[in-house]
Design a protein around this motif. Structure first.
Motif, PDB file in Angstrom:
ATOM      1  N   GLY A  68       0.925  -1.075   0.125  1.00 24.41           N
ATOM      2  CA  GLY A  68       0.077  -0.017   0.156  1.00 24.41           C
ATOM      3  C   GLY A  68       0.851   1.218   0.006  1.00 24.41           C
ATOM      4  N   ILE A  69       0.270   2.464  -0.542  1.00 22.14           N
ATOM      5  CA  ILE A  69       0.760   3.587  -0.460  1.00 22.14           C
ATOM      6  C   ILE A  69      -0.260   4.621   0.068  1.00 22.14           C
ATOM      7  N   GLY A  70       0.370   5.535   0.551  1.00 21.79           N
ATOM      8  CA  GLY A  70      -0.555   6.825   1.194  1.00 21.79           C
ATOM      9  C   GLY A  70      -1.134   7.563  -0.038  1.00 21.79           C
ATOM     10  N   LEU A  71      -2.457   8.192   0.129  1.00 20.08           N
ATOM     11  CA  LEU A  71      -2.874   8.864  -1.040  1.00 20.08           C
ATOM     12  C   LEU A  71      -2.846  10.479  -0.564  1.00 20.08           C
ATOM     13  N   SER A  72      -3.417  10.496   0.804  1.00 18.94           N
ATOM     14  CA  SER A  72      -3.500  11.628   1.440  1.00 18.94           C
ATOM     15  C   SER A  72      -2.989  11.626   2.814  1.00 18.94           C
ATOM     16  N   ASP A  73      -2.477  12.715   3.393  1.00 20.14           N
ATOM     17  CA  ASP A  73      -2.401  13.013   4.906  1.00 20.14           C
ATOM     18  C   ASP A  73      -3.017  13.398   5.460  1.00 20.14           C
ATOM     19  N   ASP A  74      -3.268  13.707   6.934  1.00 19.16           N
ATOM     20  CA  ASP A  74      -4.077  14.195   7.934  1.00 19.16           C
ATOM     21  C   ASP A  74      -3.522  15.200   8.617  1.00 19.16           C
ATOM     22  N   THR A  75      -3.802  16.029   9.424  1.00 14.99           N
ATOM     23  CA  THR A  75      -3.357  16.963  10.210  1.00 14.99           C
ATOM     24  C   THR A  75      -4.289  16.960  11.599  1.00 14.99           C
ATOM     25  N   VAL A  76      -3.185  16.799  12.835  1.00 12.66           N
ATOM     26  CA  VAL A  76      -3.896  16.699  14.151  1.00 12.66           C
ATOM     27  C   VAL A  76      -2.944  17.867  14.883  1.00 12.66           C
ATOM     28  N   ARG A  77      -3.862  18.248  15.841  1.00  8.68           N
ATOM     29  CA  ARG A  77      -3.270  19.291  16.802  1.00  8.68           C
ATOM     30  C   ARG A  77      -2.951  18.671  17.813  1.00  8.68           C
ATOM     31  N   VAL A  78      -1.502  18.749  18.066  1.00  3.59           N
ATOM     32  CA  VAL A  78      -0.932  18.005  19.559  1.00  3.59           C
ATOM     33  C   VAL A  78      -0.521  19.223  20.399  1.00  3.59           C
ATOM     34  N   ASP A  79      -1.338  19.254  21.547  1.00  3.54           N
ATOM     35  CA  ASP A  79      -1.288  20.244  22.744  1.00  3.54           C
ATOM     36  C   ASP A  79      -0.673  19.696  23.837  1.00  3.54           C
ATOM     37  N   GLY A  80      -0.656  18.710  24.116  1.00  2.66           N
ATOM     38  CA  GLY A  80      -0.137  18.077  25.547  1.00  2.66           C
ATOM     39  C   GLY A  80       1.130  18.191  26.069  1.00  2.66           C
ATOM     40  N   PHE A  81       2.064  18.834  24.989  1.00  3.65           N
ATOM     41  CA  PHE A  81       3.379  18.870  25.506  1.00  3.65           C
ATOM     42  C   PHE A  81       4.168  20.087  25.272  1.00  3.65           C
ATOM     43  N   GLY A  82       3.395  20.891  25.688  1.00  2.50           N
ATOM     44  CA  GLY A  82       3.838  22.635  25.542  1.00  2.50           C
ATOM     45  C   GLY A  82       2.916  23.418  24.549  1.00  2.50           C
TER      46      GLY A  82
END
Length: 186
Positions: free
Chosen positions: A74-88
């Motif tokens: 398999g290969i990736g078609l699209s990415d996704d963005t997540v908000r990381v806020d637990g480390f600063g």
């Protein structure tokens, strides 16, 4: 007694043609196919899940009736963005599948002539890229995989499937997918 024997013979003769028909899950049958997958990357300590998409090719061979071995790439078609806020300060992180490959044993349970349910168990190796604020890094991991699905046969040569697969279930994160696809028996 003769009536019961006559009835039994009639039932056997009625069922025999369906048993003798070529079956897309019979020993010696090969197949190839493609699935579209909605991945779910879930990491401990991060409230949002990343949901990139992938296109996965499949090649398989029935080593016995209803039991196949299968390889996937398999290969990736699209990415996704997540908000990381637990480390600063909060940071947006892009998650993308670079590649996935694996080998699986697949066991089918026929539901008549036009459908089956199946389970799979095997090994997956995957590589993903994580990007944030102009920096990126890749990580590769592998492990045991399992899943289940349903397949429908509009003809002996074509199968349509839906599937849930737990590709990686590692300490700290897991990677799973809901997929839909088509496969061709040859």
């Amino acid at each position: 007694m003769k009536m019961h024997l006559t009835s039994a013979v009639a039932v056997v003769l009625a069922v025999l043609p369906t048993v003798l028909m070529a079956n897309p899950m019979s020993q010696g049958t090969s197949y190839g196919g493609i699935t579209f997958s909605q991945l779910k990357y879930d990491e401990d300590g991060i409230s949002d899940d990343a949901n990139p998409t992938a296109l996965i090719g499949r090649l398989g061979y029935f080593v016995a009736n209803q039991i196949a071995i299968e390889g996937r790439l398999g290969i990736g078609l699209s990415d996704d963005t997540v908000r990381v806020d637990g480390f600063g300060p909060a940071v947006d992180v892009d998650v993308e599948l670079d590649r996935l490959f694996g080998f699986y044993a697949v066991g089918h349970l026929p539901l008549g002539e036009a459908a089956s349910i199946y389970g799979l168990f095997g090994f997956t190796d995957a590589k993903a890229t994580f990007s944030a604020n102009g920096f990126s890094g890749s990580d590769t991991d592998s492990g045991l995989s399992y899943g289940f699905g349903a397949e429908f046969y509009p003809s002996e040569q074509i199968g349509l499937n839906v599937e849930y697969t737990q590709y990686l279930d590692e300490s700290g994160y897991d990677l799973s997918a809901i997929s839909a696809g088509v496969k061709f028996h040859f």
